[in-house]
Design a protein around this motif. Structure first.
Motif, mmCIF file in Angstrom:
data_model
loop_
_atom_site.group_PDB
_atom_site.id
_atom_site.type_symbol
_atom_site.label_atom_id
_atom_site.label_comp_id
_atom_site.label_asym_id
_atom_site.label_seq_id
_atom_site.Cartn_x
_atom_site.Cartn_y
_atom_site.Cartn_z
ATOM 1 N N ILE A 27 0.857 -1.199 0.000
ATOM 2 C CA ILE A 27 0.000 0.000 0.000
ATOM 3 C C ILE A 27 0.886 1.239 0.000
ATOM 4 O O ILE A 27 1.798 1.352 0.822
ATOM 5 N N ARG A 32 0.259 2.667 -9.962
ATOM 6 C CA ARG A 32 -0.737 1.658 -10.335
ATOM 7 C C ARG A 32 -0.100 0.611 -11.249
ATOM 8 O O ARG A 32 -0.215 -0.587 -11.027
ATOM 9 N N SER A 78 -1.048 -2.327 -4.418
ATOM 10 C CA SER A 78 -2.336 -2.907 -4.036
ATOM 11 C C SER A 78 -3.348 -1.811 -3.769
ATOM 12 O O SER A 78 -4.543 -1.981 -4.003
ATOM 13 N N ASP A 79 -2.862 -0.710 -3.270
ATOM 14 C CA ASP A 79 -3.752 0.390 -2.955
ATOM 15 C C ASP A 79 -2.933 1.680 -2.895
ATOM 16 O O ASP A 79 -1.727 1.635 -2.604
ATOM 17 N N ALA A 128 -8.307 -0.396 3.764
ATOM 18 C CA ALA A 128 -7.325 -0.681 2.711
ATOM 19 C C ALA A 128 -6.578 -1.970 3.021
ATOM 20 O O ALA A 128 -6.380 -2.823 2.141
ATOM 21 N N LYS A 162 -8.923 -4.989 2.665
ATOM 22 C CA LYS A 162 -9.199 -5.298 1.259
ATOM 23 C C LYS A 162 -7.985 -6.002 0.625
ATOM 24 O O LYS A 162 -8.134 -6.961 -0.115
ATOM 25 N N SER A 163 -6.779 -5.497 0.961
ATOM 26 C CA SER A 163 -5.577 -6.051 0.335
ATOM 27 C C SER A 163 -5.187 -7.408 0.910
ATOM 28 O O SER A 163 -4.739 -8.291 0.195
ATOM 29 N N ARG A 193 -7.323 -5.370 -11.154
ATOM 30 C CA ARG A 193 -8.295 -4.320 -10.850
ATOM 31 C C ARG A 193 -9.306 -4.144 -11.981
ATOM 32 O O ARG A 193 -10.049 -3.189 -12.010
ATOM 33 N N PRO A 228 -14.389 2.177 -4.614
ATOM 34 C CA PRO A 228 -13.069 2.421 -4.044
ATOM 35 C C PRO A 228 -13.146 3.002 -2.643
ATOM 36 O O PRO A 228 -14.099 3.708 -2.313
ATOM 37 N N LEU A 279 -8.573 6.296 -2.101
ATOM 38 C CA LEU A 279 -7.994 5.318 -3.013
ATOM 39 C C LEU A 279 -7.946 5.891 -4.410
ATOM 40 O O LEU A 279 -8.853 6.565 -4.856
#
Ligand SMILES: [Fe+2]
Ligand SMILES: [Fe+2]
Length: 511
Positions: free
Chosen positions: A93, A108, A113-114, A128, A131-132, A150, A180, A184
């Motif tokens: 992240i 990206r 990942s974020d 975050a 989610k990751s 994604r 998102p 994010l």
């Protein structure tokens, strides 16, 4: 503060964050959320060393900032492409206080990942990481991309990684399936990687208890005045401003007359001791609205003047006079009510200034990513105008605070506004100076003749420039480019003023 639920999977984080304050803040948020911090690295070299030596105790998430300018890309490349000591899909992240469009796209494409933007809250970071780490979507490792999937397109009978170009013609998932997290970055692919302008902050004045009188019809009509104010405040650019000013003037003149008639009809229903004063203020406001457009002021000056008039009317007349009238009519008027009004007015002024400061901060960030050209120039002009309104409000706030005092939180908020104003002041000085240079040069060229009231306009612009320069700490505190722009602007403006004193004939010398 601990979060309600513990993470479903044990999280052992590597913090590779150069900025000490950010590292401390993220560490604190992680500990509060009952995560473990495996190691902390302060630079790229240190981060790589830790990653090269990582043993059985694998990091389950890596959180890094830019580690200089683009150190996060080195860490991403190492984790996603170079090492076999930990899974390539290890969540990574990236955090920073700001991202350009190019940085977002690079980060990206390197497989982050974020991507989060400071400031973070427990909720943002927790979501975050959750989610990751616990809900990670499939991981893609092909020659052109290595990172979490994604893509949002739906392919029937999908059997594996595919080129993103093919996504263009595919149906998209419903937005609700991939919302998102706050802060994010946009999802990868096509134009979605570009920086989206942040949502426009709330308008500078919102309905609140400082404005409410308690009379339903009056309150509804006062809300409409705020709507007019928003139209004026949101208008930017010459065309927008012209349309907004004439539309608001047309609507407001009729509306105010009707509104005043209603208020004055209520005055007759009880023994109202401030009737004469109240009616006099009404008449002055109507006269002011009637006078707009009948002098030599430019349309932009009319728009700004009208905005300040309506704003002042809402802050002063509605909170101070209309509310008192309704309180008296209902027998609710007393010492407590008066003290309350004073506090509420200060609150309105400070909150309005705070909203303006937010707007300026957002607009300045957008300006940083804009290419030079007419759009950027118009955008910067808009920022300069908003800053001028902010400075007026800050003056008003200072006077109110000196006379009536304020709460600790209001004082804190004023400090935050000043910091924001200071941070953006130098670019605003330059923008204001360039505007004055252009204006003066146009006059000196003789192309447009001599507009009526030019002297006042120039003096006002010079005053604005002086005030902005004062925010920074004067010419000594400015960078060379800003200082030269200010000197040049003042020199040209003085030439114009000198010519005005000596008569218009000498302007031809500068043509
Ligand atoms: Fe009113
Ligand atoms: Fe009134």
């Amino acid at each position: 503060m601990a979060l309600d639920s513990k993470p479903a999977k044990r999280v052992n984080a590597l913090l590779a964050i150069e900025n000490a304050a950010t590292r401390k803040m993220v560490a604190s948020l992680l500990r509060d959320s009952q995560y473990t911090i495996g190691d902390e690295a302060l630079d790229v070299g240190h981060a790589r060393l830790l990653l090269e030596r990582v043993g059985a105790d694998l990091y389950t998430v890596i959180i890094c900032d830019k580690l200089g300018e683009a150190g996060h890309l080195d860490v991403l490349r190492y984790v996603r492409r170079e090492t076999d000591r930990l899974p390539r899909s290890t969540p990574l992240i990236c955090v920073a206080d700001a991202w350009t469009a190019e940085e977002l796209a690079q980060t990206r494409d390197f497989g982050a990942s974020d991507i989060l933007t400071l400031p973070l809250t427990h909720h943002t970071l927790y979501r975050a990481i959750g989610k990751s780490v616990t809900k990670q979507s499939s991981f893609i490792s092909v020659a052109t991309y290595c990172g979490p999937d994604r893509r949002m397109a739906v392919i029937k009978n999908y059997k594996g990684p595919f080129r993103r170009e093919a996504d263009k013609h595919l149906p998209r998932r419903e937005p609700s399936r991939a919302t998102p997290a706050p802060g994010l970055a946009p999802a990868q692919g096509g134009a979605s990687g570009a920086v989206k302008p942040p949502a426009r902050p709330e308008s500078e004045i919102e309905w609140n208890r400082a404005i409410a009188t308690g009379d339903m019809r009056i309150d509804v009509e006062h809300r409409k005045m705020i709507d007019y104010l928003k139209i004026l405040g949101d208008a930017s650019g010459e065309e927008d401003g012209t349309v907004a000013t004439s539309a608001v003037l047309d609507g407001l003149r009729d509306f105010v007359v009707q509104h005043i008639e209603y208020e004055e009809s209520l005055m007759e229903t009880f023994d109202y001791d401030d009737k004469a004063m109240h009616k006099r203020q009404h008449a002055q406001f109507v006269a002011r609205l009637e006078s707009i457009g009948k002098d030599s002021a430019s349309l932009e000056e009319q728009r700004r003047g009208l905005f300040l008039d309506v704003f002042e009317w809402i802050v002063k007349h509605i909170t101070n006079v209309d509310r008192v009238m309704i309180a008296k009519m209902r027998g609710e008027y007393g010492a407590t009510f008066l003290a309350d009004i004073c506090d509420l007015q200060t609150e309105v002024v400070i909150n309005s200034a705070y909203d303006l400061a937010l707007r300026i901060t957002h607009a300045s960030r957008i300006a940083n990513d804009m290419a030079a050209g007419p759009s950027k120039r118009a955008h910067l002009d808009g920022i300069a105008n908003t800053t001028e309104r902010l400075m007026n409000l800050m003056e008003l706030a200072d006077v109110r605070v000196q006379i009536n005092g304020c709460t600790d939180s209001q004082l804190r908020r004023l400090g935050e506004i000043r910091s924001a104003l200071f941070a953006g002041a130098e670019s605003l000085v330059e923008s204001a100076a360039n505007r004055l240079i252009d204006y003066s040069q146009d006059i000196l060229s003789g192309r447009y003749g001599i507009p009526l009231g030019i002297g006042d306009t120039l003096l006002r612009q010079m005053g604005q420039l002086d005030s902005l320069a004062g925010v920074i700490g004067g010419p000594e505190a400015m960078g060379e480019r800003s200082r030269k722009a200010v000197e040049s602007a003042e020199g040209l403006a003085r030439q114009v003023l000198g010519c005005l004193e000596g008569g218009a004939v000498c302007l031809e010398e500068f043509a």
